[in-house]
Write a protein that holds these residues in place. Structure first.
Motif, PDB file in Angstrom:
ATOM      1  N   GLY A 133       0.816  -1.203   0.000  1.00 31.33           N
ATOM      2  CA  GLY A 133       0.000   0.000   0.000  1.00 31.33           C
ATOM      3  C   GLY A 133       0.848   1.252   0.000  1.00 31.33           C
ATOM      4  N   SER A 134       0.195   2.377  -0.228  1.00 31.96           N
ATOM      5  CA  SER A 134       0.922   3.637  -0.412  1.00 31.96           C
ATOM      6  C   SER A 134       0.948   4.519   0.825  1.00 31.96           C
ATOM      7  N   GLY A 135       0.312   4.074   1.895  1.00 32.77           N
ATOM      8  CA  GLY A 135       0.294   4.890   3.097  1.00 32.77           C
ATOM      9  C   GLY A 135      -0.549   4.263   4.182  1.00 32.77           C
ATOM     10  N   TYR A 136      -1.081   5.098   5.081  1.00 29.07           N
ATOM     11  CA  TYR A 136      -1.860   4.599   6.217  1.00 29.07           C
ATOM     12  C   TYR A 136      -2.812   5.691   6.694  1.00 29.07           C
ATOM     13  N   TRP A 137      -3.764   5.300   7.524  1.00 26.64           N
ATOM     14  CA  TRP A 137      -4.687   6.246   8.147  1.00 26.64           C
ATOM     15  C   TRP A 137      -4.156   6.617   9.530  1.00 26.64           C
ATOM     16  N   ALA A 138      -4.024   7.916   9.799  1.00 25.30           N
ATOM     17  CA  ALA A 138      -3.587   8.393  11.117  1.00 25.30           C
ATOM     18  C   ALA A 138      -4.815   8.573  12.005  1.00 25.30           C
ATOM     19  N   CYS A 139      -4.874   7.823  13.085  1.00 23.42           N
ATOM     20  CA  CYS A 139      -5.970   7.882  14.060  1.00 23.42           C
ATOM     21  C   CYS A 139      -5.477   8.676  15.261  1.00 23.42           C
ATOM     22  N   THR A 140      -6.093   9.838  15.526  1.00 30.89           N
ATOM     23  CA  THR A 140      -5.497  10.784  16.474  1.00 30.89           C
ATOM     24  C   THR A 140      -6.319  11.044  17.734  1.00 30.89           C
ATOM     25  N   ARG A 141      -7.588  10.607  17.767  1.00 30.71           N
ATOM     26  CA  ARG A 141      -8.396  10.869  18.964  1.00 30.71           C
ATOM     27  C   ARG A 141      -8.343   9.704  19.941  1.00 30.71           C
ATOM     28  N   HIS A 142      -8.486  10.021  21.200  1.00 28.23           N
ATOM     29  CA  HIS A 142      -8.438   9.040  22.283  1.00 28.23           C
ATOM     30  C   HIS A 142      -9.483   7.953  22.095  1.00 28.23           C
ATOM     31  N   GLN A 143     -10.702   8.329  21.748  1.00 25.71           N
ATOM     32  CA  GLN A 143     -11.797   7.373  21.648  1.00 25.71           C
ATOM     33  C   GLN A 143     -11.510   6.293  20.617  1.00 25.71           C
ATOM     34  N   GLU A 144     -11.112   6.700  19.415  1.00 27.47           N
ATOM     35  CA  GLU A 144     -10.871   5.719  18.356  1.00 27.47           C
ATOM     36  C   GLU A 144      -9.622   4.884  18.624  1.00 27.47           C
ATOM     37  N   VAL A 145      -8.609   5.480  19.234  1.00 30.54           N
ATOM     38  CA  VAL A 145      -7.425   4.693  19.597  1.00 30.54           C
ATOM     39  C   VAL A 145      -7.810   3.576  20.558  1.00 30.54           C
ATOM     40  N   ARG A 146      -8.630   3.885  21.551  1.00 28.38           N
ATOM     41  CA  ARG A 146      -9.086   2.865  22.489  1.00 28.38           C
ATOM     42  C   ARG A 146      -9.977   1.835  21.794  1.00 28.38           C
ATOM     43  N   ASP A 147     -10.877   2.318  20.926  1.00 25.69           N
ATOM     44  CA  ASP A 147     -11.804   1.398  20.252  1.00 25.69           C
ATOM     45  C   ASP A 147     -11.048   0.372  19.413  1.00 25.69           C
ATOM     46  N   VAL A 148     -10.092   0.829  18.628  1.00 29.84           N
ATOM     47  CA  VAL A 148      -9.345  -0.086  17.770  1.00 29.84           C
ATOM     48  C   VAL A 148      -8.489  -1.025  18.618  1.00 29.84           C
ATOM     49  N   SER A 149      -7.904  -0.513  19.676  1.00 32.95           N
ATOM     50  CA  SER A 149      -7.040  -1.329  20.530  1.00 32.95           C
ATOM     51  C   SER A 149      -7.785  -2.517  21.120  1.00 32.95           C
ATOM     52  N   LYS A 150      -9.074  -2.346  21.362  1.00 29.32           N
ATOM     53  CA  LYS A 150      -9.855  -3.400  22.014  1.00 29.32           C
ATOM     54  C   LYS A 150     -10.621  -4.277  21.027  1.00 29.32           C
ATOM     55  N   ASP A 151     -10.524  -3.994  19.725  1.00 30.64           N
ATOM     56  CA  ASP A 151     -11.338  -4.681  18.723  1.00 30.64           C
ATOM     57  C   ASP A 151     -10.471  -5.630  17.896  1.00 30.64           C
ATOM     58  N   ASN A 152     -10.394  -6.882  18.326  1.00 29.01           N
ATOM     59  CA  ASN A 152      -9.592  -7.867  17.598  1.00 29.01           C
ATOM     60  C   ASN A 152     -10.342  -8.482  16.419  1.00 29.01           C
ATOM     61  N   GLU A 153     -11.633  -8.227  16.332  1.00 24.37           N
ATOM     62  CA  GLU A 153     -12.417  -8.788  15.227  1.00 24.37           C
ATOM     63  C   GLU A 153     -12.138  -8.038  13.926  1.00 24.37           C
ATOM     64  N   ASN A 154     -12.044  -6.730  14.031  1.00 31.66           N
ATOM     65  CA  ASN A 154     -11.862  -5.916  12.835  1.00 31.66           C
ATOM     66  C   ASN A 154     -10.418  -5.508  12.566  1.00 31.66           C
ATOM     67  N   TRP A 155      -9.556  -5.628  13.582  1.00 36.23           N
ATOM     68  CA  TRP A 155      -8.205  -5.092  13.454  1.00 36.23           C
ATOM     69  C   TRP A 155      -7.162  -6.128  13.843  1.00 36.23           C
ATOM     70  N   SER A 156      -6.129  -6.248  13.028  1.00 33.85           N
ATOM     71  CA  SER A 156      -5.093  -7.264  13.212  1.00 33.85           C
ATOM     72  C   SER A 156      -3.736  -6.627  13.510  1.00 33.85           C
ATOM     73  N   THR A 157      -2.984  -7.274  14.412  1.00 37.39           N
ATOM     74  CA  THR A 157      -1.572  -6.926  14.567  1.00 37.39           C
ATOM     75  C   THR A 157      -0.695  -7.873  13.756  1.00 37.39           C
ATOM     76  N   ALA A 158      -1.176  -9.076  13.508  1.00 37.33           N
ATOM     77  CA  ALA A 158      -0.362 -10.081  12.829  1.00 37.33           C
ATOM     78  C   ALA A 158      -0.126  -9.745  11.352  1.00 37.33           C
ATOM     79  N   GLU A 159      -1.077  -9.089  10.721  1.00 34.48           N
ATOM     80  CA  GLU A 159      -1.006  -8.883   9.271  1.00 34.48           C
ATOM     81  C   GLU A 159       0.247  -8.108   8.857  1.00 34.48           C
ATOM     82  N   ASN A 160       0.514  -7.002   9.549  1.00 35.33           N
ATOM     83  CA  ASN A 160       1.687  -6.182   9.246  1.00 35.33           C
ATOM     84  C   ASN A 160       2.542  -5.878  10.465  1.00 35.33           C
ATOM     85  N   GLY A 161       2.198  -6.452  11.599  1.00 33.28           N
ATOM     86  CA  GLY A 161       2.895  -6.104  12.829  1.00 33.28           C
ATOM     87  C   GLY A 161       2.440  -4.765  13.366  1.00 33.28           C
TER      88      GLY A 161
END
Length: 411
Positions: free
Chosen positions: A51-79
């Protein structure tokens, strides 16, 4: 506001930006107007990634939401590391998958279940008396010098000694841990002529030899616990790669992050002398998390979308990377009153510096908190008149908020 502050091609993982200061003005603008912001990267900045870039997530709420959501978000795919060395290959990114922090459940759950046995409250509490003695001795030795580099003399020394003890590494080898850690993390800084891959191989070889010794001569340390953990239960034991990369994670994270929290904390006290006087007089436990929030030693980790989804109304395609900017979330005005005030009495303090309270919440958080408390207690007792003798020199890094030198007078 965004057009004025966010120029074309701006990338908050640019090490030249972070070598000067964290881009708080731009983060503030994005939180207010475009909390999920597309960052188009130059080829060398996205080395090892698709890919050519990434999405910057800057608010507290969304950072927490993504951190706790293993269904929609992966660490294994790209580390989780969002910016590697410019010559990093995709194959080298794949090798990182053996590290605990780059796993998704259920593999992550299994591995964390094994290694967490070394981080029980009882195990951490058992270190306190020894680390308290060490912190006092470290400060006393610094005071005897009169002046020096706070980072090397104090901020790095207690975490190094703690990790060496925890892993059963001879104290005379702790400088090797320091050097390997720098070599693996400081690849963007011209002051360090290094090859992170060589450092990784050296540390893996060192701990492979240590593990073989513990198999033959068990001791009361985490290496012995880890190589035997899970042998007799449903979790199973760690593979050799899992063991090796976990020790790398523990060595590097346990040294780098706590060192930088302590360094930034001391600099914050210099900038806010009223807070130093308050700390010396009252010793509030709330100081610990305020130092960690203020420092945010890891500015950003990433996740990769498992499927098409949305974040704060912004469509995210399957396979897109999202940068979770802890350094922005920890200064979010919607969560922290007067966030740019360093306040050792701040309570509550729901910072996300340990990873947003999801499955990847820092396994060594309580050890880090203990070390920060002990070193600042020792400084208040033994070096109450410590003062700044030079401007801090920042590490040039795409994802670490690090101070590499801070000259001080200890008395």
């Amino acid at each position: 506001m965004t057009d004025r502050l966010i120029p074309q091609g701006w990338d908050p993982t640019d090490p030249d930006i972070n070598a000067i200061a964290l881009p708080h003005d731009e983060f503030r603008a994005l939180r207010a107007t475009e909390p999920i912001h597309w960052v188009e990267q130059v080829p060398e900045a996205r080395a090892g990634f698709f890919g050519s870039g990434y999405w910057a997530c800057t608010r507290h709420q969304e950072v927490r939401d993504v951190s706790k959501d293993n269904e929609n978000w992966s660490t294994a795919e790209n580390g989780v590391i969002i910016r590697f060395a410019p010559d990093m290959t995709r194959d080298q990114v794949e090798v990182q998958r053996a590290m605990l922090i780059h796993h998704d459940p259920p593999d992550h759950t299994k591995m964390r279940g094994i290694v967490s046995r070394g981080f029980t409250p009882r195990a951490i509490a058992g270190l306190k008396e020894d680390l308290q003695e060490r912190s006092h001795r470290i400060v006393e030795e610094a005071v005897a010098k009169g002046s020096g580099d706070f980072v090397e003399d104090l901020a790095a020394e207690l975490p190094l000694q703690a990790i060496a003890d925890f892993l059963g590494v001879p104290q005379e080898d702790r400088k090797k841990l320091f050097e390997w850690s720098n070599q693996m993390m400081a690849y963007d800084d011209p002051d360090f002529e290094i090859d992170p891959a060589i450092a990784s191989m050296e540390i893996l070889a060192y701990f492979d030899a240590l593990a073989n010794d513990r198999r033959a001569n068990p001791q009361d340390d985490i290496v012995t616990k880890l190589i035997h953990a899970g042998e007799d239960d449903a979790h199973g034991a760690l593979t050799n790669d899992e063991f090796g990369f976990f020790v790398i994670l523990l060595t590097v994270a346990g040294n780098e992050t706590t060192r930088n929290a302590i360094s930034h904390g001391m600099h914050a006290f210099f900038q806010h002398p009223d807070q130093w006087e308050l700390w010396k007089a009252e010793r509030p436990d709330t100081m610990i998390d305020e130092v960690i929030r203020w420092a945010t030693p890891i500015t950003v980790f990433q996740r990769t979308a498992r499927q098409d989804t949305q974040l704060a109304g912004q469509p995210i395609a399957k396979g897109d990377r999202v940068g979770l900017f802890y350094a922005s979330a920890n200064f979010d005005e919607a969560v922290f009153e007067d966030p740019f005030r360093f306040d050792v009495l701040r309570d509550p303090n729901p910072h996300v510096a340990f990873g947003g309270h999801g499955a990847h919440y820092c396994i060594g958080a309580n050890l880090a908190r203990m070390e920060i408390k002990l070193i600042f207690d020792a400084l208040a007792d033994i070096a109450p008149d410590i003062s700044q003798a030079g401007e801090p020199r920042r590490l040039r890094s795409g994802w670490l908020n690090a101070i590499k030198e801070l000259q001080v007078s200890y008395k």
